[in-house]
Write an enzyme that holds these catalytic residues in place. Structure first.
Site, PDB file in Angstrom:
ATOM      1  N   TYR A 183       0.825  -1.209   0.000  1.00 16.12           N
ATOM      2  CA  TYR A 183       0.000   0.000   0.000  1.00 16.12           C
ATOM      3  C   TYR A 183       0.861   1.261   0.000  1.00 16.12           C
ATOM      4  O   TYR A 183       0.397   2.331  -0.378  1.00 16.12           O
ATOM      5  CB  TYR A 183      -0.921   0.040   1.222  1.00 16.12           C
ATOM      6  CG  TYR A 183      -2.051  -0.967   1.174  1.00 16.12           C
ATOM      7  CD1 TYR A 183      -2.173  -1.867   0.117  1.00 16.12           C
ATOM      8  CD2 TYR A 183      -2.991  -1.026   2.186  1.00 16.12           C
ATOM      9  CE1 TYR A 183      -3.199  -2.791   0.078  1.00 16.12           C
ATOM     10  CE2 TYR A 183      -4.027  -1.955   2.147  1.00 16.12           C
ATOM     11  CZ  TYR A 183      -4.123  -2.837   1.101  1.00 16.12           C
ATOM     12  OH  TYR A 183      -5.135  -3.749   1.064  1.00 16.12           O
ATOM     13  N   LYS A 222       2.997 -15.456   2.720  1.00 13.87           N
ATOM     14  CA  LYS A 222       2.973 -16.216   1.469  1.00 13.87           C
ATOM     15  C   LYS A 222       4.437 -16.502   1.135  1.00 13.87           C
ATOM     16  O   LYS A 222       4.948 -16.147   0.066  1.00 13.87           O
ATOM     17  CB  LYS A 222       2.264 -15.377   0.387  1.00 13.87           C
ATOM     18  CG  LYS A 222       1.968 -16.103  -0.882  1.00 13.87           C
ATOM     19  CD  LYS A 222       0.851 -17.119  -0.761  1.00 13.87           C
ATOM     20  CE  LYS A 222       0.686 -17.875  -2.075  1.00 13.87           C
ATOM     21  NZ  LYS A 222      -0.167 -19.063  -1.955  1.00 13.87           N
ATOM     22  N   ASP A 271      -3.509 -18.063   1.774  1.00 15.69           N
ATOM     23  CA  ASP A 271      -4.652 -18.721   1.112  1.00 15.69           C
ATOM     24  C   ASP A 271      -5.284 -19.755   2.037  1.00 15.69           C
ATOM     25  O   ASP A 271      -6.504 -19.849   2.172  1.00 15.69           O
ATOM     26  CB  ASP A 271      -4.251 -19.325  -0.242  1.00 15.69           C
ATOM     27  CG  ASP A 271      -2.893 -20.002  -0.220  1.00 15.69           C
ATOM     28  OD1 ASP A 271      -2.173 -19.903   0.797  1.00 15.69           O
ATOM     29  OD2 ASP A 271      -2.541 -20.643  -1.222  1.00 15.69           O
ATOM     30  N   ASP A 279      -5.759  -6.636   5.614  1.00 18.91           N
ATOM     31  CA  ASP A 279      -6.934  -5.909   5.155  1.00 18.91           C
ATOM     32  C   ASP A 279      -8.032  -6.906   4.800  1.00 18.91           C
ATOM     33  O   ASP A 279      -9.189  -6.802   5.234  1.00 18.91           O
ATOM     34  CB  ASP A 279      -6.516  -5.079   3.922  1.00 18.91           C
ATOM     35  CG  ASP A 279      -7.560  -4.051   3.539  1.00 18.91           C
ATOM     36  OD1 ASP A 279      -8.612  -3.996   4.202  1.00 18.91           O
ATOM     37  OD2 ASP A 279      -7.331  -3.316   2.563  1.00 18.91           O
ATOM     38  N   ASP A 306     -11.418  -8.267   7.347  1.00 18.81           N
ATOM     39  CA  ASP A 306     -12.810  -8.106   6.908  1.00 18.81           C
ATOM     40  C   ASP A 306     -13.527  -9.444   6.913  1.00 18.81           C
ATOM     41  O   ASP A 306     -14.672  -9.560   7.324  1.00 18.81           O
ATOM     42  CB  ASP A 306     -12.859  -7.511   5.496  1.00 18.81           C
ATOM     43  CG  ASP A 306     -13.011  -6.003   5.526  1.00 18.81           C
ATOM     44  OD1 ASP A 306     -12.595  -5.397   6.539  1.00 18.81           O
ATOM     45  OD2 ASP A 306     -13.534  -5.437   4.563  1.00 18.81           O
TER      46      ASP A 306
END
Ligand code: NAD
Length: 361
Positions: free
Chosen positions: A141, A192, A224, A248, A252
């Site tokens: 980001y 990851k 994942d 992020d 959620d």
């Protein structure tokens, strides 16, 4: 010593839910010995309308001076035509980066009374209590270079850079280990590392920091798999720590396990536990101004502020118990109502929490 709290109501349902949080704080101040001064300031769309800037200099000055910040939500369709750099959300991002709020703590806790509000089976989510620790000021980001370039063949190509330095990983890892040590003592670090070098380093540094916390059991999981496990068997997790991008998305996802966006608070902390406290939801323009919003995420954000920045653990628990009590009493705003529930307005919900607090005097 009296502490200063910056009160940033923002846009949409922000002023309505903030009014209820302020009622709670005023009650704690009047009757429970909380020593705070509340100072209001503009942020987001409201600040754009008044000053042309989503984060006016006075607001930033107050934010820097305050011991803690309480923010409701920013944004709305009115300001969407503005350029990205002028939008309300820039006010929020500006506060996070100016104050160095690198650690985002998002509890996903299910109140037993709301087990039916989840889209998952009650037995999968009953007593759910996860804390997601998300790094908030690094990663793809913020990484440079970024942009959209034109290739030699004339085709456009978008690009971003995923970056994590050792010190950034170390400091968020410490927040996560400390949090896990105060809970069930289990930390799952999500990365990851099989594909991305920056997260290979993430895993290495988290493992190294973990050696300083022998009482916390550290595990690692690929992102994942973590997404899948959160839906399959979320109760396996105590604390999860991850980078900005993965956090992020996973936070959620985890919030939705509890079925109600209007119930979940969050904290964004700097290295001294100064923090900004806000509900995880946005400004809900679709229901703004109608007293339909659930103020409980905002009120639970007050509880987090009491715990982390104001060091008032007893008052934090008092507020959390008052919220649990109003749910036990059957009060529901529209977003959490079951088939046979009667719906109360934003103000009535806030009044009910205050009434429970007063009954504890
Ligand atoms: P949103 O969270 O505002 O709303 C999503 C849905 O949840 C809507 O149907 C809304 O009515 C409902 N909802 C949200 N909070 C609720 C509450 N307390 N009680 C009852 N229902 C509630 O997300 P969105 O619609 O994607 O975004 C709306 C605006 O908010 C946008 O401008 C967006 O940029 C902004 N936003 C701000 C923040 C923030 O300030 N931290 C976060 C997310 C979105």
């Amino acid at each position: 010593m009296t502490k200063t709290v910056a009160v940033l109501a923002g846009d949409g349902i922000g002023p309505e839910i903030m009014a209820e949080a302020v009622k709670v704080l005023e009650t704690l101040r009047a009757s429970f010995g909380l020593k705070v001064t509340l100072e209001n300031a503009l942020v987001g769309g409201a600040a754009i309308d008044a000053t042309g800037n989503p984060l006016p200099a006075e607001t930033l000055a107050l934010a820097k001076r305050a011991d803690a910040l309480l923010l409701a939500a920013v944004g709305g369709p009115k300001w969407e035509p503005l350029e990205m750099a002028q939008r309300p959300e820039k006010g929020l991002l500006g506060l996070r980066s100016e104050l160095g709020l690198f650690a985002n703590l998002r509890p996903a806790t299910l109140f037993p009374e709301l087990a039916n509000a989840s889209t998952l089976k009650p037995e999968v989510v009953e007593n759910l209590d996860i804390l997601i620790v998300r790094e908030l000021t690094g990663d793809i980001y913020f990484g440079q270079p970024r942009g959209v370039r034109v290739l030699e063949n004339g085709e456009r190509q978008g690009f971003n850079t995923m970056l994590y330095s050792e010190s950034e990983i170390e400091r968020i890892a410490r927040v996560a280990f400390e949090s896990a040590a105060k809970r069930q003592g289990r930390l799952c670090s999500v990365d990851k590392a099989n594909v991305l070098e920056s997260t290979e380093l993430w895993r290495e540094v988290v493992t190294r920091v973990g050696k300083e916390y022998p009482n916390v059991k550290l595990t690692h999981m690929y992102v994942d798999n973590a997404a899948m496990q959160l839906v399959r068997n979320p109760k396996q997790f105590d604390v999860m720590v991850t980078g900005n991008l993965f956090g992020d998305i996973l936070s959620d996802l985890a919030s939705q396990l509890t079925g109600s966006i209007g119930m979940l608070p969050s904290a964004s902390l700097d290295s001294n536990n100064k923090g900004m406290y806000e509900p995880i939801h946005g400004s809900a323009p679709d229901i703004a101004g109608k007293q339909l919003a659930n103020p409980l995420a905002m009120i639970l954000s007050v509880a987090m502020m009491l715990r982390y920045s104001l060091k008032e653990e007893k008052l934090a628990v008092l507020v959390e118990e008052a919220v649990a009590q109003v749910l036990r009493d059957g009060l529901r705003t529209a977003d959490i109502k079951g088939d046979n529930d009667t719906v109360v307005k934003t103000r009535e919900m806030g009044d009910a929490v205050v009434a429970v607090l007063r009954s504890k005097l």
